[in-house]
Design a protein around this motif. Structure first.
Motif, PDB file in Angstrom:
ATOM      1  N   TYR A   1       0.301   6.458 -10.108  1.00 43.84           N
ATOM      2  CA  TYR A   1       0.889   5.339 -10.837  1.00 43.84           C
ATOM      3  C   TYR A   1       1.600   4.421  -9.843  1.00 43.84           C
ATOM      4  CZ  TYR A   1      -0.081   8.320 -14.817  1.00 43.84           C
ATOM      5  OH  TYR A   1      -0.717   9.123 -15.734  1.00 43.84           O
ATOM      6  N   PHE A   2       1.136   3.197  -9.773  1.00 44.33           N
ATOM      7  CA  PHE A   2       1.708   2.254  -8.809  1.00 44.33           C
ATOM      8  C   PHE A   2       2.025   0.928  -9.499  1.00 44.33           C
ATOM      9  CE2 PHE A   2      -2.884   1.712  -8.747  1.00 44.33           C
ATOM     10  CZ  PHE A   2      -3.038   0.334  -8.829  1.00 44.33           C
ATOM     11  N   PRO A   3       3.135   0.311  -9.133  1.00 47.77           N
ATOM     12  CA  PRO A   3       3.442  -1.001  -9.672  1.00 47.77           C
ATOM     13  C   PRO A   3       2.800  -2.101  -8.829  1.00 47.77           C
ATOM     14  CG  PRO A   3       5.328  -0.148  -8.485  1.00 47.77           C
ATOM     15  CD  PRO A   3       4.242   0.872  -8.352  1.00 47.77           C
ATOM     16  N   TYR A   4       2.340  -3.132  -9.494  1.00 45.78           N
ATOM     17  CA  TYR A   4       1.935  -4.346  -8.792  1.00 45.78           C
ATOM     18  C   TYR A   4       2.612  -5.515  -9.499  1.00 45.78           C
ATOM     19  CZ  TYR A   4      -1.632  -4.950 -12.498  1.00 45.78           C
ATOM     20  OH  TYR A   4      -2.280  -5.101 -13.696  1.00 45.78           O
ATOM     21  N   ASN A   5       2.790  -6.603  -8.764  1.00 48.40           N
ATOM     22  CA  ASN A   5       3.639  -7.685  -9.292  1.00 48.40           C
ATOM     23  C   ASN A   5       4.978  -7.134  -9.789  1.00 48.40           C
ATOM     24  OD1 ASN A   5       1.931  -9.824  -8.746  1.00 48.40           O
ATOM     25  ND2 ASN A   5       0.846  -9.637 -10.692  1.00 48.40           N
ATOM     26  N   LYS A   6       5.471  -6.132  -9.058  1.00 44.98           N
ATOM     27  CA  LYS A   6       6.768  -5.477  -9.283  1.00 44.98           C
ATOM     28  C   LYS A   6       6.814  -4.565 -10.508  1.00 44.98           C
ATOM     29  CE  LYS A   6       9.571  -9.020  -6.987  1.00 44.98           C
ATOM     30  NZ  LYS A   6      10.716  -9.924  -7.122  1.00 44.98           N
ATOM     31  N   THR A   7       6.291  -5.009 -11.666  1.00 42.04           N
ATOM     32  CA  THR A   7       6.497  -4.248 -12.896  1.00 42.04           C
ATOM     33  C   THR A   7       5.220  -3.927 -13.670  1.00 42.04           C
ATOM     34  OG1 THR A   7       6.863  -6.294 -14.153  1.00 42.04           O
ATOM     35  CG2 THR A   7       8.810  -5.205 -13.222  1.00 42.04           C
TER      36      THR A   7
ATOM     37  N   PRO B   1      -4.029  -0.750  -3.249  1.00 42.58           N
ATOM     38  CA  PRO B   1      -4.397  -1.318  -4.551  1.00 42.58           C
ATOM     39  C   PRO B   1      -4.876  -2.760  -4.498  1.00 42.58           C
ATOM     40  CG  PRO B   1      -2.358  -0.069  -4.721  1.00 42.58           C
ATOM     41  CD  PRO B   1      -2.666  -0.208  -3.263  1.00 42.58           C
ATOM     42  N   ARG B   2      -4.527  -3.484  -3.454  1.00 39.98           N
ATOM     43  CA  ARG B   2      -4.998  -4.871  -3.398  1.00 39.98           C
ATOM     44  C   ARG B   2      -6.513  -4.950  -3.196  1.00 39.98           C
ATOM     45  NH1 ARG B   2      -0.459  -8.751  -0.501  1.00 39.98           N
ATOM     46  NH2 ARG B   2       1.301  -8.062  -1.770  1.00 39.98           N
TER      47      ARG B   2
ATOM     48  N   ASP C   1       0.831  -1.201   0.000  1.00 39.58           N
ATOM     49  CA  ASP C   1       0.000   0.000   0.000  1.00 39.58           C
ATOM     50  C   ASP C   1       0.869   1.255   0.000  1.00 39.58           C
ATOM     51  OD1 ASP C   1       0.877  -0.025   2.674  1.00 39.58           O
ATOM     52  OD2 ASP C   1      -0.989  -0.911   3.388  1.00 39.58           O
ATOM     53  N   TYR C   2       0.200   2.427  -0.016  1.00 43.19           N
ATOM     54  CA  TYR C   2       0.922   3.682  -0.220  1.00 43.19           C
ATOM     55  C   TYR C   2       0.441   4.761   0.736  1.00 43.19           C
ATOM     56  CZ  TYR C   2       2.460   1.351  -4.431  1.00 43.19           C
ATOM     57  OH  TYR C   2       3.015   0.448  -5.294  1.00 43.19           O
ATOM     58  N   LEU C   3       1.364   5.647   1.114  1.00 41.03           N
ATOM     59  CA  LEU C   3       1.041   6.732   2.029  1.00 41.03           C
ATOM     60  C   LEU C   3       1.497   8.065   1.450  1.00 41.03           C
ATOM     61  CD1 LEU C   3       3.837   7.513   4.175  1.00 41.03           C
ATOM     62  CD2 LEU C   3       3.629   5.042   4.071  1.00 41.03           C
ATOM     63  N   VAL C   4       1.002   9.147   2.045  1.00 39.64           N
ATOM     64  CA  VAL C   4       1.377  10.470   1.551  1.00 39.64           C
ATOM     65  C   VAL C   4       1.650  11.403   2.719  1.00 39.64           C
ATOM     66  CG1 VAL C   4      -1.036  11.220   1.364  1.00 39.64           C
ATOM     67  CG2 VAL C   4       0.711  12.388   0.019  1.00 39.64           C
TER      68      VAL C   4
ATOM     69  N   TYR D   1      -8.378  -3.629  -5.305  1.00 47.16           N
ATOM     70  CA  TYR D   1      -8.809  -3.815  -6.684  1.00 47.16           C
ATOM     71  C   TYR D   1      -8.584  -5.275  -7.047  1.00 47.16           C
ATOM     72  CZ  TYR D   1      -7.967   1.255  -6.572  1.00 47.16           C
ATOM     73  OH  TYR D   1      -7.957   2.593  -6.235  1.00 47.16           O
ATOM     74  N   ASP D   2      -9.544  -5.920  -7.665  1.00 47.05           N
ATOM     75  CA  ASP D   2      -9.433  -7.359  -7.897  1.00 47.05           C
ATOM     76  C   ASP D   2      -8.393  -7.724  -8.953  1.00 47.05           C
ATOM     77  OD1 ASP D   2     -10.688  -6.612 -10.251  1.00 47.05           O
ATOM     78  OD2 ASP D   2     -12.609  -7.557  -9.758  1.00 47.05           O
ATOM     79  N   TRP D   3      -7.815  -6.731  -9.632  1.00 50.74           N
ATOM     80  CA  TRP D   3      -6.828  -7.001 -10.670  1.00 50.74           C
ATOM     81  C   TRP D   3      -5.395  -6.707 -10.230  1.00 50.74           C
ATOM     82  CZ3 TRP D   3      -4.506  -2.300 -11.661  1.00 50.74           C
ATOM     83  CH2 TRP D   3      -5.255  -1.155 -11.343  1.00 50.74           C
ATOM     84  N   ALA D   4      -5.192  -6.189  -9.031  1.00 48.94           N
ATOM     85  CA  ALA D   4      -3.853  -5.782  -8.584  1.00 48.94           C
ATOM     86  C   ALA D   4      -3.424  -6.593  -7.372  1.00 48.94           C
ATOM     87  CB  ALA D   4      -3.843  -4.295  -8.252  1.00 48.94           C
ATOM     88  N   ASP D   5      -2.289  -7.238  -7.461  1.00 51.70           N
ATOM     89  CA  ASP D   5      -1.761  -7.994  -6.323  1.00 51.70           C
ATOM     90  C   ASP D   5      -0.244  -8.038  -6.425  1.00 51.70           C
ATOM     91  OD1 ASP D   5      -1.290  -9.769  -8.393  1.00 51.70           O
ATOM     92  OD2 ASP D   5      -2.816 -11.211  -7.763  1.00 51.70           O
ATOM     93  N   GLY D   6       0.376  -8.802  -5.540  1.00 52.93           N
ATOM     94  CA  GLY D   6       1.822  -8.937  -5.560  1.00 52.93           C
ATOM     95  C   GLY D   6       2.526  -7.741  -4.939  1.00 52.93           C
TER      96      GLY D   6
END
Length: 315
Positions: free
Chosen positions: A112-118, A87-88, A66-69, A90-95
């Motif tokens: 803009y955030f990466p999921y599954n690293k890339t 983002p997890r 997850d992300y903070l500001v 969202y059912d399409w974003a994990d890792g």
């Protein structure tokens, strides 16, 4: 009472001088979190620092999710908004979810955030701190450590490195591409921008009509300069290393101009009882020589930001 008065007077003086103490968040403060990969932006006269999140018991990066500001109008007093995007959900974003960035265009802030690293996902909001909603339902591209830059003419670009997946030429290079006006699609292919290889953490900013690219090379931050945001013929010119060798955490940086002064944001793992996987955001003044080259950056801790004297860049 005289000691208290002296302390308060000193605190006010430091505030007026615009000095601060690293790290930005300090362990023991209410709401403390390990804030890594700081992507600093200036919106509406304030600084917002978007960070990935290292959990308290992290022993690797797989727990990043997850992300903070952080927000400040003077770089002395900071508001910690805590975790603002998960983002997890969202059912399409994990890792694994590492370094993010945020860009503003046409009334929307795009996260803009990466999921599954890339895999690069995007959320959007009408405010710099959220609430954030899905802007897409799948990745928009594949790159490592995305950063987005909007030029003076409104054209948006996305940058990163092909560290985890080759895109085009084999090897690890600074990569760049145009974004369409909707900020959610590439407008053309990824292009290689550096002759030299890099590890990760690409960042781009513009100063005096010159484009600067920063990235981790080895255990330090290196930088390049160019006359265009997509310098492919020739590539961006390598200028050298501007930070000391840092082994407590991989270097990850961003740069902003705020109230007439440039600043360099980065992370370190040797504070807040941290480690290589429990990092804390910090920042220093960023100075330039007369020819536009960057003055090597001196890391500070507790004594406040120092003003560097212009010297030749380290090669």
């Amino acid at each position: 009472m005289s000691k208290i008065y002296l302390f308060l007077s000193l605190f006010l003086l430091l505030s007026q001088l615009g000095l601060t103490q690293n790290p930005i968040l300090k362990k023991g403060e209410e709401g403390f979190l390990y804030a890594a990969d700081p992507a600093a932006e200036v919106y509406n006269g304030k600084v917002y620092v978007y960070c990935s999140h290292d959990v308290d018991n992290a022993v690797n990066y797989s727990t990043m999710q997850d992300y903070l500001v952080l927000e400040s109008d003077d770089l002395v007093n900071w508001k910690n908004h805590g975790v603002v995007l998960k983002p997890r959900e969202y059912d399409w974003a994990d890792g694994q979810m590492n370094a993010p960035d945020v860009a503003y265009k046409d009334g929307w802030y795009y996260f803009y955030f990466p999921y599954n690293k890339t895999h690069i996902g995007v959320a959007k909001s009408r405010t710099p701190v959220g609430p954030w909603e899905e802007a897409v339902t799948d990745k928009i591209t594949t790159i490592f450590d995305p950063t987005v830059f909007i030029d003076d003419d409104g054209q948006a670009y996305i940058f990163g490195s092909d560290t985890k997946q080759d895109i085009g030429d084999k090897g690890r290079h600074i990569m760049g591409a145009k974004l369409k006006d909707n900020m959610l699609e590439l407008d053309g292919p990824w292009m290689r921008l550096s002759e030299e290889t890099v590890a990760e953490a690409v960042h781009c900013f513009k100063r005096n009509e010159k484009y600067y690219f920063m990235a981790r090379k080895g255990w330090s931050t290196s930088y390049w300069m160019a006359d265009s945001p997509l310098p492919t013929e020739p590539y961006a010119e390598y200028k050298g290393i501007i930070t000391k060798r840092q082994i407590d955490a991989p270097t990850h940086m961003s740069a902003i101009e705020f109230k007439g002064q440039w600043y360099y944001f980065y992370q370190r793992g040797d504070v807040n009882n941290g480690s290589f996987w429990r990092r804390s955001a910090c920042f220093e003044k960023l100075e330039f020589n007369d020819d536009g080259t960057v003055v090597p950056i001196e890391y500070t801790l507790n004594e406040g930001i120092k003003i560097n004297k212009p010297i030749s860049p380290i090669k």
